[in-house]
Design a protein around this motif. Structure first.
Motif, mmCIF file in Angstrom:
data_model
loop_
_atom_site.group_PDB
_atom_site.id
_atom_site.type_symbol
_atom_site.label_atom_id
_atom_site.label_comp_id
_atom_site.label_asym_id
_atom_site.label_seq_id
_atom_site.Cartn_x
_atom_site.Cartn_y
_atom_site.Cartn_z
ATOM 1 N N ALA A 118 0.827 -1.209 0.000
ATOM 2 C CA ALA A 118 0.000 0.000 0.000
ATOM 3 C C ALA A 118 0.858 1.253 0.000
ATOM 4 C CB ALA A 118 -0.926 -0.011 1.219
ATOM 5 N N CYS A 119 2.149 1.094 0.300
ATOM 6 C CA CYS A 119 3.078 2.225 0.304
ATOM 7 C C CYS A 119 3.898 2.304 -0.979
ATOM 8 C CB CYS A 119 4.027 2.114 1.502
ATOM 9 S SG CYS A 119 3.215 2.231 3.103
ATOM 10 N N GLY A 120 3.609 1.439 -1.960
ATOM 11 C CA GLY A 120 4.360 1.437 -3.206
ATOM 12 C C GLY A 120 5.004 0.082 -3.448
ATOM 13 N N GLY A 121 5.899 0.046 -4.434
ATOM 14 C CA GLY A 121 6.556 -1.194 -4.780
ATOM 15 C C GLY A 121 7.592 -1.618 -3.760
ATOM 16 N N ALA A 122 7.871 -2.905 -3.724
ATOM 17 C CA ALA A 122 8.890 -3.456 -2.834
ATOM 18 C C ALA A 122 9.804 -4.344 -3.652
ATOM 19 C CB ALA A 122 8.242 -4.267 -1.707
ATOM 20 N N SER A 123 11.101 -4.285 -3.353
ATOM 21 C CA SER A 123 12.071 -5.139 -4.028
ATOM 22 C C SER A 123 13.244 -5.369 -3.097
ATOM 23 C CB SER A 123 12.571 -4.491 -5.325
ATOM 24 O OG SER A 123 13.505 -3.466 -5.040
ATOM 25 N N GLU A 124 14.162 -6.220 -3.522
ATOM 26 C CA GLU A 124 15.366 -6.455 -2.725
ATOM 27 C C GLU A 124 16.121 -5.152 -2.508
ATOM 28 O OE1 GLU A 124 19.607 -8.910 -2.953
ATOM 29 O OE2 GLU A 124 18.085 -9.193 -4.499
ATOM 30 N N ALA A 125 16.072 -4.253 -3.496
ATOM 31 C CA ALA A 125 16.828 -3.006 -3.409
ATOM 32 C C ALA A 125 16.299 -2.086 -2.314
ATOM 33 C CB ALA A 125 16.796 -2.274 -4.751
ATOM 34 N N THR A 126 15.015 -2.172 -2.000
ATOM 35 C CA THR A 126 14.470 -1.289 -0.971
ATOM 36 C C THR A 126 14.847 -1.757 0.424
ATOM 37 O OG1 THR A 126 12.383 -2.502 -0.775
ATOM 38 C CG2 THR A 126 12.477 -0.754 -2.406
ATOM 39 N N GLY A 127 15.189 -3.027 0.562
ATOM 40 C CA GLY A 127 15.419 -3.575 1.883
ATOM 41 C C GLY A 127 14.096 -3.803 2.599
ATOM 42 N N PRO A 128 14.112 -4.451 3.763
ATOM 43 C CA PRO A 128 12.880 -4.674 4.517
ATOM 44 C C PRO A 128 12.268 -3.341 4.937
ATOM 45 C CG PRO A 128 14.692 -6.016 5.355
ATOM 46 C CD PRO A 128 15.294 -5.015 4.432
ATOM 47 N N PHE A 129 10.943 -3.256 4.957
ATOM 48 C CA PHE A 129 10.311 -2.026 5.428
ATOM 49 C C PHE A 129 8.924 -2.323 5.969
ATOM 50 C CE2 PHE A 129 8.867 -2.335 1.044
ATOM 51 C CZ PHE A 129 7.536 -1.919 1.098
ATOM 52 N N TYR A 130 8.420 -1.378 6.746
ATOM 53 C CA TYR A 130 7.079 -1.472 7.308
ATOM 54 C C TYR A 130 6.202 -0.436 6.629
ATOM 55 C CZ TYR A 130 3.179 -0.969 10.573
ATOM 56 O OH TYR A 130 1.913 -0.897 11.133
ATOM 57 N N CYS A 131 5.022 -0.842 6.200
ATOM 58 C CA CYS A 131 4.050 0.068 5.597
ATOM 59 C C CYS A 131 2.926 0.327 6.600
ATOM 60 C CB CYS A 131 3.483 -0.528 4.307
ATOM 61 S SG CYS A 131 2.201 0.513 3.543
ATOM 62 N N PRO A 132 2.837 1.538 7.150
ATOM 63 C CA PRO A 132 1.803 1.813 8.154
ATOM 64 C C PRO A 132 0.392 1.829 7.581
ATOM 65 C CG PRO A 132 2.994 3.822 7.587
ATOM 66 C CD PRO A 132 3.721 2.692 6.928
ATOM 67 N N ILE A 133 0.268 1.997 6.253
ATOM 68 C CA ILE A 133 -1.059 2.072 5.653
ATOM 69 C C ILE A 133 -1.771 0.724 5.725
ATOM 70 C CG2 ILE A 133 -2.347 2.571 3.542
ATOM 71 C CD1 ILE A 133 -0.077 4.441 2.741
ATOM 72 N N ASP A 134 -1.055 -0.348 5.356
ATOM 73 C CA ASP A 134 -1.676 -1.675 5.428
ATOM 74 C C ASP A 134 -1.212 -2.478 6.641
ATOM 75 O OD1 ASP A 134 0.881 -2.478 4.719
ATOM 76 O OD2 ASP A 134 0.358 -2.979 2.658
ATOM 77 N N ARG A 135 -0.349 -1.874 7.476
ATOM 78 C CA ARG A 135 0.126 -2.488 8.718
ATOM 79 C C ARG A 135 0.851 -3.804 8.442
ATOM 80 N NH1 ARG A 135 -3.438 -4.268 11.851
ATOM 81 N NH2 ARG A 135 -2.525 -3.743 13.875
ATOM 82 N N LYS A 136 1.691 -3.789 7.395
ATOM 83 C CA LYS A 136 2.428 -4.986 7.008
ATOM 84 C C LYS A 136 3.926 -4.703 6.906
ATOM 85 C CE LYS A 136 -1.369 -7.075 4.350
ATOM 86 N NZ LYS A 136 -1.785 -7.605 3.023
ATOM 87 N N VAL A 137 4.717 -5.699 7.286
ATOM 88 C CA VAL A 137 6.162 -5.678 7.068
ATOM 89 C C VAL A 137 6.446 -6.430 5.776
ATOM 90 C CG1 VAL A 137 8.407 -6.484 7.907
ATOM 91 C CG2 VAL A 137 6.732 -5.539 9.518
ATOM 92 N N TYR A 138 7.301 -5.874 4.920
ATOM 93 C CA TYR A 138 7.662 -6.504 3.649
ATOM 94 C C TYR A 138 9.124 -6.928 3.698
ATOM 95 C CZ TYR A 138 3.184 -4.979 1.873
ATOM 96 O OH TYR A 138 1.840 -4.818 1.694
ATOM 97 N N LEU A 139 9.365 -8.199 3.360
ATOM 98 C CA LEU A 139 10.707 -8.756 3.505
ATOM 99 C C LEU A 139 11.026 -9.751 2.402
ATOM 100 C CD1 LEU A 139 13.325 -9.300 5.190
ATOM 101 C CD2 LEU A 139 12.003 -11.015 6.443
ATOM 102 N N ASP A 140 12.094 -9.474 1.673
ATOM 103 C CA ASP A 140 12.700 -10.457 0.782
ATOM 104 C C ASP A 140 13.864 -11.041 1.567
ATOM 105 O OD1 ASP A 140 14.152 -11.881 -1.099
ATOM 106 O OD2 ASP A 140 13.931 -10.386 -2.674
ATOM 107 N N THR A 141 13.805 -12.339 1.884
ATOM 108 C CA THR A 141 14.838 -12.920 2.745
ATOM 109 C C THR A 141 16.210 -12.915 2.083
ATOM 110 O OG1 THR A 141 14.190 -15.140 1.997
ATOM 111 C CG2 THR A 141 13.262 -14.354 4.083
#
Length: 287
Positions: A118-141
């Motif tokens: 909900a905060c935009g695209g996610a990829s390995e380049a962004t690193g792990p991040f938390y999106c407060p809009i959807d209350r989710k952590v995004y992680l590429d191991t």
């Protein structure tokens, strides 16, 4: 860290078999290139997605065939699930004991190559991040491999620290801190916004220290050397260290996460205190 065979979390959203399908993918940037983008973004004090072209996360929207997960992928998924379950148990207890309220857990999204948030695209380049809009952590191991091979932060507890740090941002969201700081950052200069970001990140480090303390004292899952792995990870991803590793002179006005000394010290504050009140990085002039 003792994690094998232990209870995992039900709040895992595993998108890894989808590969980069339907996600904004980093056009031509992956592996070492992704790390360079990540380090350069840290140096400039900007979101890595800003360096990946007009499409945000690279501009190239494409689909890919479903991918098979390797044994390493499977184990990393189980590991993250166990760590997330530990954060849920610990923060439910801390919220009840220190705040007298119920903790609402976050969802953690596992992905490979790229996905959407909900905060935009996610990829390995962004690193792990938390999106407060959807209350989710995004992680590429794959970031764990980057930590080990390129950032000098190895060990399972170093990886667990990363998860705990992102959950720290969820704690901030639950407490209304992210909403307030976002509002203020939109009204000030870039340099002032960066300074606020540093306080946000150091507080998340302190909150991850509280998690580590409880994991050691109440769960009994910490092994010899684990805490040193977490402290080392905090040091290796300090802004000054990342900028030096990128071949640049550290520029404090661009810092968004804090120095290596600050990150490791605030982790230790949470580890030694265990109190939410002691993690108030906004109430001190001594970061």
């Amino acid at each position: 860290m003792q994690w094998r065979g232990r209870r995992g979390s039900s709040n895992i959203e595993d998108r890894r078999r989808m590969g980069g399908g339907g996600a904004a993918r980093v056009g031509g940037i992956g592996g070492a290139g992704a790390v360079i983008v990540f380090l350069l973004a840290m140096f400039l004090g900007v979101d890595p997605s800003q360096l990946l072209g007009p499409g945000g996360m690279g501009g190239d929207i494409s689909s890919s065939a479903p991918v098979e997960l390797t044994e390493e992928d499977r184990q990393e998924g189980e590991f993250v699930s166990v760590v997330l379950a530990d954060t849920e148990e610990i923060w439910a207890s801390v919220f009840q004991e220190q705040l007298g309220r119920q903790y609402r857990p976050a969802t953690l999204v596992l992905f490979k190559e790229g996905t959407r948030s909900a905060c935009g695209g996610a990829s390995e380049a962004t690193g792990p991040f938390y999106c407060p809009i959807d209350r989710k952590v995004y992680l590429d191991t794959a970031f764990f491999t980057t930590m080990h091979r390129r950032l000098g932060a190895s060990g399972d507890f170093a990886a667990a620290y990363v998860v705990a740090h992102e959950i720290g941002h969820h704690i901030q969201n639950e407490l209304g801190i992210l909403e307030e700081t976002t509002r203020i950052r939109q009204q000030v200069s870039q340099e002032e916004s960066n300074a606020i970001s540093v306080r946000i990140e150091l507080q998340a480090d302190c909150l991850s220290g509280i998690w580590a303390r409880e994991a050691a004292q109440t769960l009994g899952t910490i092994e010899r050397g684990d805490l040193e792995e977490a402290v080392n990870a905090a040091r290796q991803i300090g802004d000054d260290t990342l900028q030096r590793n990128a071949g640049q002179r550290p520029m404090p006005h661009t810092f968004t996460h804090g120095t290596s000394e600050q990150r490791s010290r605030w982790f230790m504050v949470g580890l030694q205190s265990g109190q939410l009140a002691d993690c108030d990085t906004f109430a001190t002039d001594d970061l």
